[in-house]
Design a protein around this motif. Structure first.
Motif, PDB file in Angstrom:
ATOM      1  N   LYS A   6       0.806  -1.027   0.054  1.00  0.00           N
ATOM      2  CA  LYS A   6      -0.054   0.138   0.071  1.00  0.00           C
ATOM      3  C   LYS A   6       0.613   1.362   0.061  1.00  0.00           C
ATOM      4  CE  LYS A   6      -1.939   3.603   2.401  1.00  0.00           C
ATOM      5  NZ  LYS A   6      -1.615   4.337   3.265  1.00  0.00           N
ATOM      6  N   GLY A 150      -7.588   8.151   5.968  1.00  0.00           N
ATOM      7  CA  GLY A 150      -6.730   6.965   6.032  1.00  0.00           C
ATOM      8  C   GLY A 150      -7.108   5.721   5.866  1.00  0.00           C
ATOM      9  N   ASP A 153      -5.234   2.051   4.404  1.00  0.00           N
ATOM     10  CA  ASP A 153      -4.771   1.245   4.889  1.00  0.00           C
ATOM     11  C   ASP A 153      -5.595   0.144   5.357  1.00  0.00           C
ATOM     12  OD1 ASP A 153      -2.570   3.013   5.205  1.00  0.00           O
ATOM     13  OD2 ASP A 153      -3.100   3.719   7.319  1.00  0.00           O
ATOM     14  N   LYS A 208      -1.208   9.062  13.068  1.00  0.00           N
ATOM     15  CA  LYS A 208      -1.888   8.735  11.986  1.00  0.00           C
ATOM     16  C   LYS A 208      -1.302   7.847  11.088  1.00  0.00           C
ATOM     17  CE  LYS A 208      -0.923  12.683   8.959  1.00  0.00           C
ATOM     18  NZ  LYS A 208      -1.036  13.471   7.961  1.00  0.00           N
TER      19      LYS A 208
HETATM   20 MG    MG Z   1      -2.356   7.275   5.866  1.00  0.00          MG
END
Ligand code: MG
Ligand code: ADP
Ligand code: ASP
Length: 412
Positions: A6, A150, A153, A208
């Motif tokens: 990723k 986010g 992920d 984060k």
């Molecule tokens: Mg991120």
């Protein structure tokens, strides 16, 4: 091996960087591995799209907003695939729904409920690299959803589970998981390994570098996660089950969160059911409360009503709505006044070793006092302590705590 890679927004911020990422994926494939690449939107793109939507409507409907913000990842996978083809590589890109990512219908914060990676398997079997748009899926109505900020992920970890991958590599703009945000504290130290449990706390308290749900998923299914730098060969940090080899320090990391706000109801009658009425209203709106403090004002006159001040924190995103809710209900609850405060930060210490160590809280409070930082709220659990302080002291507090707990030094 089957490898999920990723790449975050900063790692695909320009075409040049996408070329670098493509070379890395191709090199991995040439070592004899099957490679699935999950991509985020180019750095800043998701923010740009949200701003654009807000110009079209001040309060965009979540379903429509999802249709807009999901385009960021769509562009990234298309560019990645073209760049790979330019290098003569066989590749196919998929949007979330094409990759079989099914979610619930909570637009903007959808949870992955199921995965059908059959098309990915077919393409891998043909010897192709597969690129999947992170952060997005499809709900039972056939509508496009996004997973929350986010969220790429989580896409990566879910694919690692569904495809039984050997490793899930999270490539980002830092070398791994540090004892605190290396952009705030230059003495921050990279950790070789960290337990899922600690990573989950760090993530939920503001680090984060890994999104919370992705860590939760990884923990539940035992996915080996390797967080590392997108443009360096250095080994990063492994997230795995707690074991006896891990560092034994009581505190492993410091986090800072500036994404919360506090609401205080002043002079509420101190009667049974008050907390439940206040928090019931907030919960009904789907807003998650973090810290809560109720201060009973001392009053030894049995003739007069006892009063209390009631404070709680909510995510900054939900602050305006919560304030409106409380102001509307102030009379019914019997509160004299509602006060809001966006100027807060939460600093936290995290470590499974805290379970068996006294004195962590004392040293934390002492450290903040030495810097003349006032603590306005405190909460603790088995493996973390958090303090709410004034926002302007947030970074100073992180550095002071990192120093006083000597987190720059590795300990066994
Ligand atoms: Mg991120
Ligand atoms: P990506 O775009 O790759 O998803 P993010 O910006 O979401 O990257 O996460 C990486 C950032 O997380 C780093 O640049 C760093 O500033 C921040 N961060 C916060 N806490 C930590 C920590 N404990 N270790 C490493 N990075 C951290
Ligand atoms: N592009 C999305 C975001 O900025 C998802 C991600 O980067 O993981 O939040």
């Amino acid at each position: 091996m089957r490898v999920i890679q990723k790449y975050g927004g900063s790692s695909v911020a320009t075409l040049e960087l996408i070329r670098g990422v493509a070379k890395r994926a191709i090199a991995t494939k040439n070592e004899g591995h099957e490679v699935v690449v999950v991509l985020s939107a180019m750095k800043g793109e998701t923010d740009r799209l949200i701003e654009l939507a807000k110009k079209a409507h001040p309060n965009p409907e979540p379903r429509e907003l999802d249709n807009i913000v999901a385009t960021g990842e769509q562009v990234s996978i298309g560019l990645f695939a073209l760049v790979c083809q330019g290098f003569g590589e066989k590749v196919k890109s998929f949007l979330g729904f094409q990759a079989g990512v099914k979610t619930d219908d909570h637009h903007g914060r959808a949870r992955i409920t199921d995965l059908d990676p059959s098309r990915i398997r077919t393409e891998l079997a043909k010897g192709r690299i597969v690129a999947v748009a992170g952060f997005q899926g499809i709900d039972r109505h056939g509508d496009l959803t996004t997973l929350g900020r986010g969220g790429s992920d989580a896409t990566a970890v879910a694919l690692a589970i569904g495809l039984k991958a050997d490793i899930c590599e999270i490539y980002t703009d830092v070398d791994g998981i540090y004892t605190t945000d290396p952009h705030i504290c230059e003495k921050a130290r990279k950790m070789e390994r960290i337990s899922y449990e600690e990573m989950l706390e760090l993530a939920s308290l503001g680090a984060k570098v890994m999104e919370i749900r992705s860590v939760e998923l990884g923990m539940n299914y035992g996915v080996a996660i390797h967080v590392r730098h997108a443009h360096s060969q250095a080994t990063g940090t492994l997230i795995l089950k707690e074991d006896s080899d891990m560092e034994k320090t009581p505190v492993r990391g410091v986090t800072l969160s500036v994404n919360e706000a506090r609401i205080t109801l002043l002079k509420v009658p101190d009667l049974p059911g008050v907390a439940s009425r206040i928090l019931g209203l907030v919960a009904k709106a789907g807003i998650v409360v973090d810290m809560i403090i109720q201060n009973r004002s001392y009053n030894d006159n049995p003739e007069t009503e006892k009063m209390t001040d009631f404070s709680f924190t909510v995510p900054l995103n939900d602050y305006a709505q919560t304030l409106e809710l409380m102001e509307a209900a102030a009379q019914e609850i019997g509160a004299e006044r509602i006060v809001g405060d966006e100027d807060i930060a939460k600093v936290s210490l995290v470590g499974v070793g805290m379970r068996n160590h006294a004195g962590v809280a004392a040293l934390m409070f002492q450290t903040l006092a030495k810097e003349s930082i006032n603590i306005s709220m405190i909460s603790t659990s088995e493996i973390k302590i958090s303090c709410v302080i004034e926002k302007k002291y947030g970074e100073l507090a992180v550095r002071a705590l990192h120093d006083s707990f000597e987190l720059d030094k590795a300990q066994k």
